[in-house]
Motif scaffolding. Structure first.
Motif, PDB file in Angstrom:
ATOM      1  N   GLY A 149      12.788  26.007  64.336  1.00 47.50           N
ATOM      2  CA  GLY A 149      12.099  25.027  63.511  1.00 47.50           C
ATOM      3  C   GLY A 149      12.592  23.626  63.774  1.00 47.50           C
ATOM      4  N   PRO A 150      11.985  22.641  63.136  1.00 44.94           N
ATOM      5  CA  PRO A 150      12.365  21.235  63.357  1.00 44.94           C
ATOM      6  C   PRO A 150      13.746  20.934  62.799  1.00 44.94           C
ATOM      7  CG  PRO A 150      10.781  21.421  61.558  1.00 44.94           C
ATOM      8  CD  PRO A 150      10.873  22.771  62.173  1.00 44.94           C
ATOM      9  N   THR A 151      14.343  19.896  63.340  1.00 46.50           N
ATOM     10  CA  THR A 151      15.663  19.500  62.870  1.00 46.50           C
ATOM     11  C   THR A 151      15.596  19.026  61.424  1.00 46.50           C
ATOM     12  OG1 THR A 151      17.560  18.058  63.328  1.00 46.50           O
ATOM     13  CG2 THR A 151      15.393  17.132  63.704  1.00 46.50           C
ATOM     14  N   SER A 162      19.750  27.312  71.694  1.00 45.99           N
ATOM     15  CA  SER A 162      18.994  26.903  72.872  1.00 45.99           C
ATOM     16  C   SER A 162      19.550  25.651  73.546  1.00 45.99           C
ATOM     17  CB  SER A 162      17.521  26.662  72.499  1.00 45.99           C
ATOM     18  OG  SER A 162      17.409  25.676  71.497  1.00 45.99           O
ATOM     19  N   ARG A 163      20.622  25.076  73.008  1.00 44.63           N
ATOM     20  CA  ARG A 163      21.254  23.942  73.683  1.00 44.63           C
ATOM     21  C   ARG A 163      22.249  24.410  74.750  1.00 44.63           C
ATOM     22  NH1 ARG A 163      19.855  19.149  71.893  1.00 44.63           N
ATOM     23  NH2 ARG A 163      19.026  18.903  69.785  1.00 44.63           N
ATOM     24  N   ASN A 165      16.191  24.413  67.643  1.00 48.92           N
ATOM     25  CA  ASN A 165      15.108  23.477  67.391  1.00 48.92           C
ATOM     26  C   ASN A 165      13.893  23.877  68.211  1.00 48.92           C
ATOM     27  OD1 ASN A 165      16.579  21.827  65.618  1.00 48.92           O
ATOM     28  ND2 ASN A 165      17.430  20.626  67.309  1.00 48.92           N
ATOM     29  N   ASP A 166      12.736  23.355  67.832  1.00 49.68           N
ATOM     30  CA  ASP A 166      11.519  23.633  68.585  1.00 49.68           C
ATOM     31  C   ASP A 166      11.684  23.185  70.034  1.00 49.68           C
ATOM     32  OD1 ASP A 166      10.043  24.744  66.469  1.00 49.68           O
ATOM     33  OD2 ASP A 166       9.545  22.751  65.704  1.00 49.68           O
ATOM     34  N   VAL A 167      10.902  23.792  70.929  1.00 49.81           N
ATOM     35  CA  VAL A 167      11.101  23.593  72.361  1.00 49.81           C
ATOM     36  C   VAL A 167      10.884  22.158  72.823  1.00 49.81           C
ATOM     37  CG1 VAL A 167      10.570  25.967  72.997  1.00 49.81           C
ATOM     38  CG2 VAL A 167       8.706  24.330  72.760  1.00 49.81           C
ATOM     39  N   GLU A 168      10.142  21.357  72.059  1.00 45.07           N
ATOM     40  CA  GLU A 168       9.869  19.990  72.515  1.00 45.07           C
ATOM     41  C   GLU A 168      11.044  19.044  72.292  1.00 45.07           C
ATOM     42  OE1 GLU A 168       7.931  20.264  68.348  1.00 45.07           O
ATOM     43  OE2 GLU A 168       8.109  21.514  70.140  1.00 45.07           O
ATOM     44  N   TYR A 169      12.113  19.493  71.641  1.00 42.67           N
ATOM     45  CA  TYR A 169      13.254  18.615  71.392  1.00 42.67           C
ATOM     46  C   TYR A 169      14.078  18.408  72.656  1.00 42.67           C
ATOM     47  CZ  TYR A 169      12.523  18.713  66.358  1.00 42.67           C
ATOM     48  OH  TYR A 169      11.993  18.549  65.107  1.00 42.67           O
ATOM     49  N   ALA A 170      14.642  17.221  72.793  1.00 48.47           N
ATOM     50  CA  ALA A 170      15.487  16.906  73.937  1.00 48.47           C
ATOM     51  C   ALA A 170      16.740  17.780  73.914  1.00 48.47           C
ATOM     52  CB  ALA A 170      15.872  15.427  73.908  1.00 48.47           C
TER      53      ALA A 170
END
Length: 347
Positions: free
Chosen positions: A86-88, A173-174, A217-222
């Motif tokens: 989910g979003p941060t 995922s980081r 976080n969602d995949v679009e996050y840096a």
């Protein structure tokens, strides 16, 4: 005669400090109780934590939160690793820790980043132990032998697997996907291989009570890596979004002492900006804004500038600009100016 609500609001900054002190006292009390009971005796630097220690404080339990946590624990009971996505700023970490604490098993915390590799998960050699042996095999003759033995130290995954703990892997995922190859055998065969470990104990059988909760976080996050499908196929993915308005209001109330009208204003503003802006405006932003407004608006009230539930629009704009500006840091002063304009228009 001064308005009573104005008088009360002058001390908001002290109320925040008081709330923080209360939280610190509760944590210290828990720590002392654990030490007295000897529940962590012998752990040394072990990553194992008591479930009571990791339970987030404060933690709001509305019907929406309880339902989501029950869903997570249901999947854990079904022996499925749970991946919270989910979003941060939406509360994934607090939810993961609360679900882990509810199991009543020891908890192991792991935070993902670029530096995490396989050794950081399972363990590594931590230098050598050097000692000498004296062998007096003939009277009056001494033979001395120096022995160097490598010392192996287990890291969080190995400890959690062996002890049947709940692994909370935050920001999963980081980390580099190659570091997670060892997880495939854990979730598929129930065995953890420890590369670099020699001898019969190179592998560990997974304890039947071992469970894992991962957050991303969602995949679009840096900075987020796409993990291998073979591993993702073994997870259950639970999407965590921003909570409903009432839950967000309860969360803000749990962090800052202020009137219901003020909390409602802050949360409504946060939710409006979430729809207006192209940046993430999470529940954490509402909490930070509330803490700032409790101090800055308290100062204004000393001069009688605002009433309960009626923050000055310029102050609201200033505070929310300060809170959200770091999300566009480095993009230039014009962007910050545009952000402030958008916030002011939304108000």
């Amino acid at each position: 005669m001064a308005d009573d609500s104005s008088r009360k609001r002058k001390v908001r900054g002290r109320k925040i400090a008081s709330d923080r002190s209360d939280k610190q006292r509760r944590k210290a009390k828990k720590k002392l109780a654990r030490k007295s009971s000897g529940s962590n005796a012998g752990n040394g630097d072990s990553p194992l934590s008591d479930p009571e220690e990791v339970a987030p404080e404060p933690f709001v339990e509305t019907d929406a939160v309880a339902s989501l946590r029950s869903r997570i624990n249901g999947w854990l009971e079904a022996d499925q690793p749970v991946h919270l996505i989910g979003p941060t700023g939406c509360g994934k970490t607090a939810l993961a820790l609360s679900a882990a604490a509810e199991r009543g098993r020891p908890v192991v915390w792991l935070n993902g980043d670029e530096s995490v590799d396989t050794a950081a998960l399972v363990g590594d050699h931590a230098g050598g132990e050097r000692y000498k042996e004296d062998d007096r095999f003939v009277s009056g003759v001494s033979k001395q032998t120096e022995i160097v033995r490598e010392r192996w130290v287990d890291n969080p995954l190995s400890v959690a697997v062996r002890e049947g703990a709940t692994l909370v892997y935050n920001e999963f995922s980081r980390s580099d996907p190659s570091a997670h190859n060892v997880l495939l055998s854990v979730f598929e065969e129930g065995v953890l291989e420890r590369p670099g470990k020699k001898g019969d104990d190179r592998s560990i059988d997974v304890h039947p009570e071992f469970r894992a909760i991962l957050t991303s976080n969602d995949v679009e996050y840096a900075g987020v890596h796409r993990q291998q499908d073979a591993l993702l196929d073994r997870f259950v993915g639970v999407h965590v979004d921003y909570y409903d308005g009432e839950t967000e209001r309860e969360i803000v109330r749990s962090h800052v002492s202020m009137s219901d009208e003020d909390v409602e204003t802050i949360v409504d503003t946060t939710r409006a900006l979430r729809d207006e802006l192209d940046i993430v405006v999470g529940t954490r932003a509402a909490i930070t804004a509330a803490k700032g407004l409790a101090v800055f608006d308290g100062s204004q009230n000393q001069n009688g500038h605002s009433e309960n539930g009626q923050f000055d629009d310029e102050l609201l704009t200033d505070v929310f600009t300060d809170v959200l500006a770091p999300k566009i840091a480095g993009e230039g002063p014009d962007d910050v100016s545009q952000l402030r304009t958008t916030i002011a228009e939304s108000l």
